[in-house]
Every structure is written in C-alpha cells, then in structure tokens.
Design a protein around this motif. Structure first.
Motif, PDB file in Angstrom:
ATOM      1  N   GLN A  31       0.817  -1.217   0.000  1.00  0.00           N
ATOM      2  CA  GLN A  31       0.000   0.000   0.000  1.00  0.00           C
ATOM      3  C   GLN A  31       0.846   1.261   0.000  1.00  0.00           C
ATOM      4  N   HIS A  42      -0.200   5.929   2.540  1.00  0.00           N
ATOM      5  CA  HIS A  42      -1.529   5.317   2.544  1.00  0.00           C
ATOM      6  C   HIS A  42      -2.611   6.381   2.459  1.00  0.00           C
ATOM      7  N   VAL A  82      -6.522  -0.543  -0.853  1.00  0.00           N
ATOM      8  CA  VAL A  82      -6.106   0.531   0.051  1.00  0.00           C
ATOM      9  C   VAL A  82      -7.235   0.903   1.006  1.00  0.00           C
TER      10      VAL A  82
END
Length: 461
Positions: free
Chosen positions: A67, A109, A86
């Motif tokens: 991610q 992220h 995600v």
C-alpha cells in the motif's frame, strides 16, 4: 593506460556510437507531493507487514509495504491506478512505528486513499456515501445533540439498525454511543468559559504558592466525542489542569479529521484542518500549548496535518501539540503527586488498560501504567500490545465488522484474564470496542486523575 580501461567518471557518450545517453525518466515530474525519497528508503524487510493487524487476520490484504512504497512506484507509471485494497487499511499507523528506515507509510496510505476516493470511487455508490456519513461524525453528532434522548432511543432501535445495515452497510451488531444531555461546550459556556477558568486557575496558583499571574495556559482540543458523548472526559481535563494552575481555553474547532483520513475524504479533512490550525496557531502565538484528550486527535494535529497539508501555521501547531496526560508529565511532578494521592470513591477499582495504536505512535503506550502503578486504592494492568481492531469507523462497516472483531480477540482475551473488570484507554473508539467485546465499563485516565487529585470535583457545576 588504455583509453578503454575502467572509468571513474560518468561518460555521457555511448561507446562506439558517438551519441549521448538519454536518461530514462522512470519517475516523471509531477506537481503532486513527491514521496520518492521515502519509497526509496524501503528495503523490503517486511517489518511493517508483520506489525499490521489487518494483514494478520486477512490473507487477501496485501499489507502496508504494498500500500505504501510499492503502490507508490506503480502509480507513477502511466496506466496504473490505485489498488482498491487501500480501502482495507484501517489507518492504525502501526507500520510507521515498525519501520526501521523511517518510510512515511501512513502518509503514503493517506495520499493513495485520497486519490482513490477522489478519482476512482463512484460518487453514487452506497460505499462512498456510507463512508462520507461515518467520517463526518461531527455533523451527525451535532444534529443528534439537539434531541439527545430521542437520538439515543432511535439510533439503537433494533429495526433501525437492521435498516442501516441493509441500506448503508453500517453494521447492526454495534450499539451507537449515547449522546450527552448537555454537550461539553454547553457546559463550558454555562460555567463561565475562559474567564471562569482563569479565575479558578489563579486561585489554585495562590493555594500552591505560585505566582498568581504565572504563564500557564493551554488551548483544549476536545474533539467530537468528548463534546457530544463522553463530556465527563472534557470536564475532568479542565478540572485537573486548573488544579495545577493552568488557564484553559476551548477555541473554535471542528473535527480533527482522523475518520476522514481513514476514509480518503482528504478535501473534507482539509476544510476542518484549516479551521483548527487557524484557531490553534493564533493561540500558540500568544503562548498557549494545544492539548488533546484523544490520542487520535493529538496524532492528527502533530503528524497527519503537516504530512498532508500546507496550511499556514501548521508546523507551529504540530510542534506545540500534546496529549493531555503527557503534557502534565512533562511540566508537572505528576508522578509524585499521584504516588501521594489515593482514591476511595467510584474509581477505587482494578483497571485493565489498553494503549491505543495512535498512543503507541506517539511513544505514549506505557504512560498510564507507569503513572497509576503506585496510586493507592486503584490498580492497573497492561493488557498487551494488540490492536483493539475497531480503528475508528473501520469496525462500523458491515463488511469489516468480523475482521475488526478478529483483530480485537487477543485484547478481549487479555482483558478477561486481567484482575480488573473495568477497562481504561485514551481512545473513544477503542473504548467502544473494549466495551463491545467484554461488556466492561471503560474509563479515561483523566477521570482517574480527577478522582485522585481534585477535591470534590462533582460539587462544581
């Protein structure tokens, strides 16, 4: 020496052609924030993946390493979109703490999640509007606070919860938190606001033999939950700080943005952050420090704001933001005061303490255990370093509920094995999960501090 021997300097001329090398533009120029230095610091040790609570229980989740740096590299290339996994990241931010190289994983992220929601998620989907409602809890809480008794009954009416799950994807398994009959800000105004706090703080300074006009001032970021739900936490914070001679102000503020970061609603988060930074920056310039009683709120102001936004004054606010108990430990002899105190009232109990993930990310995971270990009349036991699993709005989503409970199972077991039958934590959503999984009553460390240090707190309005 032969001209064809090893060369120490880069030669821009291709051998045998006379043409100059043309460098390959692997990472094209972009006006977006450049995370390449952080991505290049990742050496794939997978410490982040092994620390991830979601990856531990969900084999389909690729983990923080993908991610973060891996997905960042992929999306630099034309034709690559953000992977929808995600949205399964809970934003616990444990990966930041685990990384030995200082890779800004949660920043990656949050950035990727914001891009996914902005550019790829359908704005007409149920998931989008469900996430938007959950992340804008302040709006829902404001409306519910106008009719708190009705809201408490209606939102926990069985058929209504079933309907919310079927139409919006909000799990019916959880009970909604109760709304206070009087919000913290209403109590604060009725009490006399900053003027009354100044009067009480000066009286305490005189009692303590301090300069009546000493420069002891803090700006309280109470957040949504202490304002609308657990107002006793906000009241305890004010009384404890005044006991040490601090003048408290409660400036204009909106949501910290934590649930918005977790749901990729970065435009919403920025609008709220602009108000918060403006209020707090002005006060910091006047000599105030910003104090938060929720570790997710202090985390947002300290780390996520400067990582994601370029608002004027943001670095100053971040550098002068503290968690509420942390600040007293730094500036007062809190440990000794607690050691000399005792509790004999309602909070003379054994507590099972859980450190929130966002407390761990600020290095605060042991402070309550260390602080209350010598408090006469009460006991405290750390129930381990596991994640509670709820992660704000994450555990409220129907499709994430079972995952959140599986993550929290270790904490539930440790709480059951602890001597105490009352939980303690600084995070309001961790408190929801602790109560949901064990049935225990959950209290905030500030409430125990108030019981130990403040004389007759309930005699005040």
């Amino acid at each position: 020496m032969s001209d064809t021997g090893p060369q120490t300097d880069f030669d821009p001329i291709e051998p045998n052609t006379g043409r100059e090398f043309e460098p390959v533009d692997v990472f094209p120029a972009t006006e977006e924030f450049d995370l390449r230095p952080g991505a290049d610091s990742c050496f794939k040790c997978s410490a982040c993946d092994t620390s991830c609570p979601v990856a531990e229980v969900d084999d389909d989740f690729p983990g923080p390493k993908f991610q973060g740096p891996e997905q960042w590299r992929l999306k630099r290339r034309e034709g690559h979109e953000i992977d929808d996994s995600v949205m399964s990241c809970s934003n616990c931010m444990r990966c930041d703490d685990a990384c030995p190289s200082g890779v800004p994983l949660s920043q990656m992220h949050n950035t990727a999640r914001g891009e996914y929601v902005s550019e790829q998620m359908s704005k007409t989907s149920v998931e989008y509007w469900r996430n938007r409602v959950l992340s804008n809890y302040r709006t829902s809480a404001f409306l519910a606070s106008k009719v708190p008794r009705l809201a408490n009954v209606a939102m926990n009416f069985g058929p209504a919860r079933w309907l919310m799950e079927k139409t919006m994807g909000v799990t019916k398994e959880r009970e909604f938190p109760e709304f206070a009959s009087t919000t913290f800000r209403e109590w604060w105004a009725e009490r006399g606001g900053a003027d009354e706090s100044r009067r009480r703080a000066r009286a305490h300074r005189e009692r303590l033999g301090l300069d009546r006009d000493a420069d002891k001032r803090v700006a309280y970021f109470h957040g949504c939950y202490s304002n609308y739900n657990t107002t006793e936490v906000g009241k305890a914070m004010v009384r404890v700080y005044e006991r040490y001679g601090y003048e408290v102000v409660a400036p204009e503020q909106k949501c910290s943005g934590t649930p918005m970061f977790a749901n990729g609603m970065l435009a919403d988060a920025r609008r709220h952050a602009e108000v918060n930074v403006s209020s707090m920056a002005d006060l910091v310039e006047q000599g105030y420090d910003a104090i938060a009683s929720c570790t997710s709120c202090s985390m947002a102001l300290r780390q996520e704001y400067p990582e994601l936004f370029d608002i004027e004054g943001i670095e100053t606010v971040a550098a002068n933001t503290f968690e509420s108990v942390e600040y007293l430990r730094i500036h007062e002899d809190l440990k000794n005061d607690v050691r000399e105190a005792s509790v004999s009232g309602e909070l003379a109990r054994e507590f099972a303490y859980h450190a929130p993930c966002h407390a761990r990310n600020q290095g605060l995971e042991r402070q309550s255990v260390e602080l209350f270990g010598d408090l006469e009349g009460a006991g405290i036991e750390d129930v381990g370093d596991s994640c509670s699993g709820i992660s704000g709005t994450y555990g409220w989503k129907e499709e994430k509920y079972e995952t959140s409970m599986e993550i929290g199972e270790e904490m539930f077991d440790h709480m059951a094995e602890a001597d105490g039958d009352v939980g303690m934590t600084e995070c309001p959503t961790c408190a929801m999960q602790m109560e949901h999984g064990t049935g225990y009553e959950i209290r905030h460390p500030l409430e125990l501090l108030e019981e130990a240090l403040v004389e007759n707190p309930q005699s005040e309005p």
